[in-house]
Design a protein around this motif. Structure first.
Motif, PDB file in Angstrom:
ATOM      1  N   GLY A  22      41.650  35.576  45.056  1.00 32.50           N
ATOM      2  CA  GLY A  22      42.159  34.984  44.040  1.00 32.50           C
ATOM      3  C   GLY A  22      41.245  34.296  42.994  1.00 32.50           C
ATOM      4  N   ALA A  23      39.924  34.533  43.512  1.00 31.35           N
ATOM      5  CA  ALA A  23      38.919  33.986  42.457  1.00 31.35           C
ATOM      6  C   ALA A  23      39.058  34.874  41.205  1.00 31.35           C
ATOM      7  CB  ALA A  23      37.706  34.034  43.203  1.00 31.35           C
ATOM      8  N   VAL A  24      39.420  36.006  41.221  1.00 28.85           N
ATOM      9  CA  VAL A  24      39.552  36.684  39.748  1.00 28.85           C
ATOM     10  C   VAL A  24      40.135  35.962  38.922  1.00 28.85           C
ATOM     11  CG1 VAL A  24      39.326  38.850  41.275  1.00 28.85           C
ATOM     12  CG2 VAL A  24      41.789  38.117  40.483  1.00 28.85           C
ATOM     13  N   ASN A  35      42.161  29.768  36.269  1.00 31.82           N
ATOM     14  CA  ASN A  35      43.256  29.767  35.001  1.00 31.82           C
ATOM     15  C   ASN A  35      44.421  30.481  35.207  1.00 31.82           C
ATOM     16  OD1 ASN A  35      44.403  30.187  32.490  1.00 31.82           O
ATOM     17  ND2 ASN A  35      42.572  30.933  31.332  1.00 31.82           N
ATOM     18  N   ILE A  36      45.591  29.855  35.306  1.00 36.76           N
ATOM     19  CA  ILE A  36      46.892  30.033  35.652  1.00 36.76           C
ATOM     20  C   ILE A  36      47.290  31.230  34.689  1.00 36.76           C
ATOM     21  CG2 ILE A  36      48.327  28.843  34.451  1.00 36.76           C
ATOM     22  CD1 ILE A  36      48.886  29.820  38.174  1.00 36.76           C
ATOM     23  N   ASP A  37      46.822  31.297  33.463  1.00 35.28           N
ATOM     24  CA  ASP A  37      47.243  32.312  32.390  1.00 35.28           C
ATOM     25  C   ASP A  37      46.751  33.692  32.905  1.00 35.28           C
ATOM     26  OD1 ASP A  37      48.565  30.395  30.944  1.00 35.28           O
ATOM     27  OD2 ASP A  37      46.907  30.139  29.600  1.00 35.28           O
ATOM     28  N   ASN A  38      45.564  33.854  33.616  1.00 35.42           N
ATOM     29  CA  ASN A  38      45.269  35.182  34.104  1.00 35.42           C
ATOM     30  C   ASN A  38      45.919  35.893  35.162  1.00 35.42           C
ATOM     31  OD1 ASN A  38      42.909  34.987  32.592  1.00 35.42           O
ATOM     32  ND2 ASN A  38      41.658  33.803  34.124  1.00 35.42           N
ATOM     33  N   LEU A  39      46.872  34.944  35.726  1.00 40.29           N
ATOM     34  CA  LEU A  39      47.783  35.542  36.731  1.00 40.29           C
ATOM     35  C   LEU A  39      48.932  36.444  35.998  1.00 40.29           C
ATOM     36  CD1 LEU A  39      48.461  35.614  39.801  1.00 40.29           C
ATOM     37  CD2 LEU A  39      50.226  33.865  39.140  1.00 40.29           C
ATOM     38  N   LYS A  67      48.408  37.897  33.138  1.00 40.88           N
ATOM     39  CA  LYS A  67      47.815  39.101  32.516  1.00 40.88           C
ATOM     40  C   LYS A  67      47.747  40.201  33.541  1.00 40.88           C
ATOM     41  CE  LYS A  67      44.775  36.253  29.278  1.00 40.88           C
ATOM     42  NZ  LYS A  67      43.492  35.741  29.089  1.00 40.88           N
ATOM     43  N   PHE A  68      47.288  39.738  34.887  1.00 40.68           N
ATOM     44  CA  PHE A  68      47.284  40.740  35.897  1.00 40.68           C
ATOM     45  C   PHE A  68      48.594  41.304  36.472  1.00 40.68           C
ATOM     46  CE2 PHE A  68      43.059  38.720  37.143  1.00 40.68           C
ATOM     47  CZ  PHE A  68      42.501  39.903  36.886  1.00 40.68           C
ATOM     48  N   TYR A  69      49.676  40.309  36.172  1.00 40.66           N
ATOM     49  CA  TYR A  69      51.084  40.827  36.367  1.00 40.66           C
ATOM     50  C   TYR A  69      51.486  41.844  35.221  1.00 40.66           C
ATOM     51  CZ  TYR A  69      56.188  40.502  36.569  1.00 40.66           C
ATOM     52  OH  TYR A  69      57.590  40.918  36.887  1.00 40.66           O
ATOM     53  N   ASP A  70      51.072  41.619  34.344  1.00 39.82           N
ATOM     54  CA  ASP A  70      51.380  42.692  33.010  1.00 39.82           C
ATOM     55  C   ASP A  70      50.893  43.836  33.220  1.00 39.82           C
ATOM     56  OD1 ASP A  70      52.876  40.552  31.910  1.00 39.82           O
ATOM     57  OD2 ASP A  70      51.361  39.969  30.553  1.00 39.82           O
ATOM     58  N   LEU A  71      49.694  43.935  33.920  1.00 34.55           N
ATOM     59  CA  LEU A  71      49.056  45.325  34.268  1.00 34.55           C
ATOM     60  C   LEU A  71      49.787  46.083  35.529  1.00 34.55           C
ATOM     61  CD1 LEU A  71      45.285  44.441  33.933  1.00 34.55           C
ATOM     62  CD2 LEU A  71      46.723  46.330  32.440  1.00 34.55           C
ATOM     63  N   GLY A  72      50.660  45.160  36.045  1.00 42.58           N
ATOM     64  CA  GLY A  72      51.365  45.931  37.424  1.00 42.58           C
ATOM     65  C   GLY A  72      51.107  45.216  38.640  1.00 42.58           C
ATOM     66  N   VAL A  73      50.135  44.257  38.729  1.00 41.59           N
ATOM     67  CA  VAL A  73      50.002  43.726  39.926  1.00 41.59           C
ATOM     68  C   VAL A  73      51.085  42.671  40.439  1.00 41.59           C
ATOM     69  CG1 VAL A  73      48.368  41.831  41.081  1.00 41.59           C
ATOM     70  CG2 VAL A  73      47.441  43.448  39.358  1.00 41.59           C
ATOM     71  N   GLU A 103      57.572  32.497  40.842  1.00 40.35           N
ATOM     72  CA  GLU A 103      58.502  32.420  39.760  1.00 40.35           C
ATOM     73  C   GLU A 103      58.442  34.031  38.902  1.00 40.35           C
ATOM     74  OE1 GLU A 103      57.689  30.989  35.184  1.00 40.35           O
ATOM     75  OE2 GLU A 103      57.358  29.571  36.791  1.00 40.35           O
ATOM     76  N   LEU A 104      57.101  34.741  39.207  1.00 43.02           N
ATOM     77  CA  LEU A 104      56.859  35.924  38.613  1.00 43.02           C
ATOM     78  C   LEU A 104      57.549  37.146  39.365  1.00 43.02           C
ATOM     79  CD1 LEU A 104      53.148  35.569  37.515  1.00 43.02           C
ATOM     80  CD2 LEU A 104      55.302  36.025  35.907  1.00 43.02           C
ATOM     81  N   GLY A 105      57.620  36.771  40.703  1.00 44.77           N
ATOM     82  CA  GLY A 105      58.237  37.892  41.641  1.00 44.77           C
ATOM     83  C   GLY A 105      57.173  38.548  41.930  1.00 44.77           C
ATOM     84  N   MET A 106      55.828  37.916  42.317  1.00 45.50           N
ATOM     85  CA  MET A 106      54.840  38.514  43.394  1.00 45.50           C
ATOM     86  C   MET A 106      54.681  38.197  44.775  1.00 45.50           C
ATOM     87  SD  MET A 106      51.832  37.951  40.076  1.00 45.50           S
ATOM     88  CE  MET A 106      50.484  38.717  40.924  1.00 45.50           C
ATOM     89  N   ILE A 107      54.157  39.070  45.677  1.00 47.02           N
ATOM     90  CA  ILE A 107      54.154  38.586  46.935  1.00 47.02           C
ATOM     91  C   ILE A 107      52.654  37.903  47.187  1.00 47.02           C
ATOM     92  CG2 ILE A 107      53.982  39.517  49.289  1.00 47.02           C
ATOM     93  CD1 ILE A 107      55.675  41.895  48.136  1.00 47.02           C
ATOM     94  N   VAL A 108      53.077  36.707  47.796  1.00 45.92           N
ATOM     95  CA  VAL A 108      51.709  35.968  48.206  1.00 45.92           C
ATOM     96  C   VAL A 108      51.399  36.551  49.526  1.00 45.92           C
ATOM     97  CG1 VAL A 108      50.924  33.651  48.926  1.00 45.92           C
ATOM     98  CG2 VAL A 108      52.747  33.717  46.949  1.00 45.92           C
ATOM     99  N   ASP A 109      49.958  37.127  49.664  1.00 40.08           N
ATOM    100  CA  ASP A 109      49.329  37.418  50.844  1.00 40.08           C
ATOM    101  C   ASP A 109      48.395  36.393  51.519  1.00 40.08           C
ATOM    102  OD1 ASP A 109      48.277  39.123  52.674  1.00 40.08           O
ATOM    103  OD2 ASP A 109      46.757  40.229  51.276  1.00 40.08           O
ATOM    104  N   VAL A 110      48.725  36.020  52.828  1.00 37.99           N
ATOM    105  CA  VAL A 110      47.734  35.202  53.421  1.00 37.99           C
ATOM    106  C   VAL A 110      46.754  35.613  54.516  1.00 37.99           C
ATOM    107  CG1 VAL A 110      49.593  33.311  53.583  1.00 37.99           C
ATOM    108  CG2 VAL A 110      49.387  35.139  55.339  1.00 37.99           C
TER     109      VAL A 110
END
Length: 312
Positions: free
Chosen positions: A106-108, A112-116, A118-124, A164-171
């Protein structure tokens, strides 16, 4: 039998080499030809970043994402990106493997929450909150003193935004306290993409029985990791030891919490399942051990597909 693998590090291997070793055919454990041979429904490709080696983790992760998309585009006759359940079903209908995109570290986001977005928009669509270093989100399992340290303020924000975005949280890789924080904060099922049972193999990367129950109650899954350090006491990962973990996790959390998370191309040990083309070997052993066809299908793809449908 069709399968969904929740974690591999093949993109990191391809980036590190910058050679003619491509995603379609290579000398690693995962390539498109092997996935086809193994009857893969969906393979998750992790964008893995070691922040000790990469001082600009966001930029390096973007470079990896671009490499992933480049390889998918080159091989779109056999594989396509999938960002939700419907796209996996559509790809399968078109005889294509689905490629799921994840981040491992997650350090990537660089805090900055806005970067999340940006990665979502790339398909992550999945993110492992930590790897083996403390970051802006929280703490990893790696040091005993981290065990009681949970998510930081930014980590809470990230989990809420992923929901909110619909991304899976991995622990996987997260500290114990971090796991419990996610379980309290996440309003959607969360997963451990590549973790086993701590009762069977006492390693901090694995899940305790209590964690397995919580994960099951959330509607999530844990993907069986093929790394010998987390699965048995032999240098080579044995299928019988994988089955021991699966049996225990099933007994504790029920059959619906078990999935596959090979960690291929991220592990250094030999595995009785040499690569993804041989994924069927585990199914054969499970059948011999008395698992029903329905149970094996759940482990192999149905459980993971359910979480994808619920979250994405």
């Amino acid at each position: 039998m069709k399968f969904i693998d929740l974690h591999c590090d093949t993109i990191d291997r391809l980036i590190a080499e910058e050679s003619d070793n491509k995603l379609r055919c290579n000398f690693h454990s995962v390539d498109i030809e092997k996935l086809k041979k193994g009857d893969c429904l969906a393979q998750t490709f992790a964008l893995y970043v070691d922040i000790d080696e990469q001082k600009q983790p966001y930029n390096h992760c973007m470079k990896m994402a671009n490499k992933f998309h480049e390889e998918i585009k080159l091989n779109n006759d056999l594989i396509s990106l999938a960002t939700n359940y419907d796209e996996i079903i559509e790809n399968n209908r078109n005889s294509k493997i689905s490629a799921l995109l994840a981040i491992e570290e997650g350090a990537v986001l660089e805090g900055n929450i806005d970067n999340l977005q940006k990665f979502y928009d790339l398909g992550v669509r999945m993110m492992t909150l930590t790897w083996n270093h403390e970051n802006e989100i929280g703490y990893p399992h790696i040091k005993p003193e981290y065990k009681e340290k949970g998510l930081k303020k930014f980590g809470i924000e990230v989990v809420e935004k992923m929901n909110e975005l619909g991304m899976i949280v991995d622990v996987s890789h997260l500290s114990d306290a971090g796991f419990y924080d996610v379980s309290k904060i996440s309003k959607k099922p969360f997963i451990a993409t590549h973790s086993n049972s701590r009762t069977i193999t006492n390693h901090s990367r694995n899940l305790t029985d209590e964690m397995i129950k919580i994960l099951a109650n959330s509607g999530g899954v844990t993907g069986i990791n093929f790394c010998s350090a987390f699965i048995g006491d032999t240098p080579m990962t044995m299928i019988k030891d994988m089955v021991s973990h699966i049996k225990h996790i099933k007994n504790i959390g029920g059959i619906d919490v078990v999935a596959l998370g090979s960690d291929f191309d991220g592990i250094g040990c030999k595995v009785e399942i040499n690569d993804v083309s041989e994924m069927g070997k585990l199914a054969l052993q499970l059948e011999k051990e008395g698992f029903t066809n329905e149970e094996i299908e759940k482990i192999y793809y149905k459980n993971a597909l359910r979480v994808i449908k619920d979250v994405m």
